[in-house]
Design an enzyme around this catalytic site. Sequence first.
Site, PDB file in Angstrom:
ATOM      1  N   LYS A 113       0.813  -1.217   0.000  1.00  0.00           N
ATOM      2  CA  LYS A 113       0.000   0.000   0.000  1.00  0.00           C
ATOM      3  C   LYS A 113       0.849   1.270   0.000  1.00  0.00           C
ATOM      4  CE  LYS A 113      -4.163  -1.995   2.102  1.00  0.00           C
ATOM      5  NZ  LYS A 113      -3.777  -3.404   2.029  1.00  0.00           N
ATOM      6  N   GLU A 191      -2.512   5.870   8.641  1.00  0.00           N
ATOM      7  CA  GLU A 191      -3.106   6.779   7.667  1.00  0.00           C
ATOM      8  C   GLU A 191      -4.203   7.584   8.356  1.00  0.00           C
ATOM      9  OE1 GLU A 191      -4.150   5.627   3.279  1.00  0.00           O
ATOM     10  OE2 GLU A 191      -5.896   5.197   4.506  1.00  0.00           O
ATOM     11  N   ARG A 285      -6.158  -8.053  -9.466  1.00  0.00           N
ATOM     12  CA  ARG A 285      -6.741  -9.389  -9.635  1.00  0.00           C
ATOM     13  C   ARG A 285      -8.219  -9.245  -9.943  1.00  0.00           C
ATOM     14  NH1 ARG A 285      -9.451  -8.899  -4.981  1.00  0.00           N
ATOM     15  NH2 ARG A 285      -8.391  -8.051  -3.152  1.00  0.00           N
TER      16      ARG A 285
END
Length: 669
Positions: A113, A191, A285
């Site tokens: 990430k 975050e 994906r």
Amino acid sequence: MAPKVLVANRGEIAIRVLRSARELGWSTVAVYIDNDLSHAGYADEATRLESAADFLNVATIAGIASRTKCTHVHPGYGFLSENPSLSQALASSTLPITFIGPSPDTLRIASDKILSRELATSLQVPVASGERVFSAEDVHAFVHKAQFPIMIKALDGGGGRGIRVVNHPEELEEAFKRCLGESPSKQVFAEKALTGAGWKHIEVQIIGDGTGAVNHFWERECSVQRRFQKFVETAPSRLSRPIVQPLIDASLTIARKLKYRGLGTFEYLINAQSGDWVFLEINPRVQVEHTITEEVMDLDLVRAQLLLFTHNTTLQSLSLATPFPAPTSFAVQLRLTAEDPSKNFQLSPGVVRSPDLTWPTGRGVRIDTWLSSHPSHHLESWTVGTEFDSLLAKIIVRGSSFEEMTQKARRALGELFIGGDVKTNVAVLAGVTDHPDWIAGSIDTLWLERNASQILDLGQLALGKTSALHQGLVHADTATPTSAAGKAIGGGAMPIQPGSLFTLTLSPNGSSADSHVPSAKHTLMLSSIRQNAFPEMLSGTLQTSLAPTPLSFSLSQSTSASVSGSDVELADPNDLTHIAAPLTGKVVELHPALVAASTGSKEGNSHMRVRRGEPLVILTVMKMENTVVAPRDGFVQRVGKGVRSGVVIGEGTLICVVETETELPSSKL
């Protein structure tokens, strides 16, 4: 020679890929473990794995692909789908095998990430403030800059795992520890949390052929979620096209930079009130909710994904290079999970039997599930265990308008029936589609958690539970268990009626039993029956030789998976010193006091001390960590039989006995 693909996954996504491959004329290979066979019947060949951990073993999967002479490997989602090591191992095989997914370099960026955020920032795509953290102290330092609330995330989490929102300093250390435990690579970052009114979760479906040519199939909204696990998704969102367009442009910009190949989903948070938005992550994906994009775009995304990894196939050759107009219909995916909403969404393992299963059908209704079997490999039951996630089925509904889609969804949920000992979240799904906020579109990412109780009540009402009670179908002293209504409500078929007489014998068990304790016999008669869905539930009143007056009783079957009774002991629910396991799960971590007590430490009671709120044991269930905390200050007097790291314990198992200081004999102090 036709391609041959190993589907390195299980459940509904394995069945989904195997079906598309068969339609294309490809040969197929499945991998499976004992008690999880349903998808294997859809393949031409199947290889048994030693354990669920082998789904994550690169060498094992690559070795099977090589031995079965596969030309391709499709990873599905989860497991190794985002691991560049599998792609590299397949390319290094004696006969190179094609990984159906992005390049290793793209996977390396997308699965991390922090790297994804850095790429987005370099392309002027906005992100929330955040940074990698290596300790709880690092998180404290980040809070000093960003202020609460913050979010701690596993770098390689997914499906809601490895994410915690922290609102207060005292929550920080435990949240960091739990995210670290749910990260396969043991790496996390912090975050700034963007939550509250107006914040929605939007994702864009893209496709690329590896040459730099990319396209998109518009967006989905995934704001109905709990603990960052998605429950309900719709396509498209009901945001205006001008608000959505910057997210689509950002997705195409990043995908072109990566020369993206295959299917991918780019995720964002957007405030519907202010228009502010930030990039979250890339899922490199096929996505769980790809189904609703297929419905509104009239495309088979998995078929396109397979074809993109055959010789010289491009978006142009598949007629997928030209921008598609925005969809005019709507689709919703309702995730049916093995969770009991009445017990704070406690996970519910067990067995589902074929006679106890009814799926909705009809125009615009599609069911993707692993609770099925191929005619060549017919199954009578399916085991819902603790090794995999809780998803049982995806109920996909399409309508020409949002209102029609919602009406069809309500009807489909009303036709759904799963009996037996596995509880599901169907009432929550029904409550979502019946809520005024759903119709108004005023849902944010914390909406479900704020309104869970009301939503559950709405859903139970919508499914007719309350009306059944008022009609006396469940609560009636004179009800007989063989009535049609009784079977429909509870599934009971046992010939137990008021007046049934039983003889109960109680005696010591086993060779070690105390021979001085005599056997005792008692007589029991069922005076009345309030509910008979035995063996799931039996309640009423009884007269016994144990007491001179009638006794009310309620006998309910636990949702625990099978656990050997001789290996553990059960907690006494009437003994406040007994700490019981609230659900079935694998023990992954014990409090130091429990470790000391189990090893017979002689170093004094200070090593046995626990404080209120401290985690006594961490149980992992369906890839999620669950914490059992100390209810009060005290000392661990002893640990329950068989409780140790690595074992699976059942609901109701005695974890330990915690006594307060005043409860301890003076000799122990």
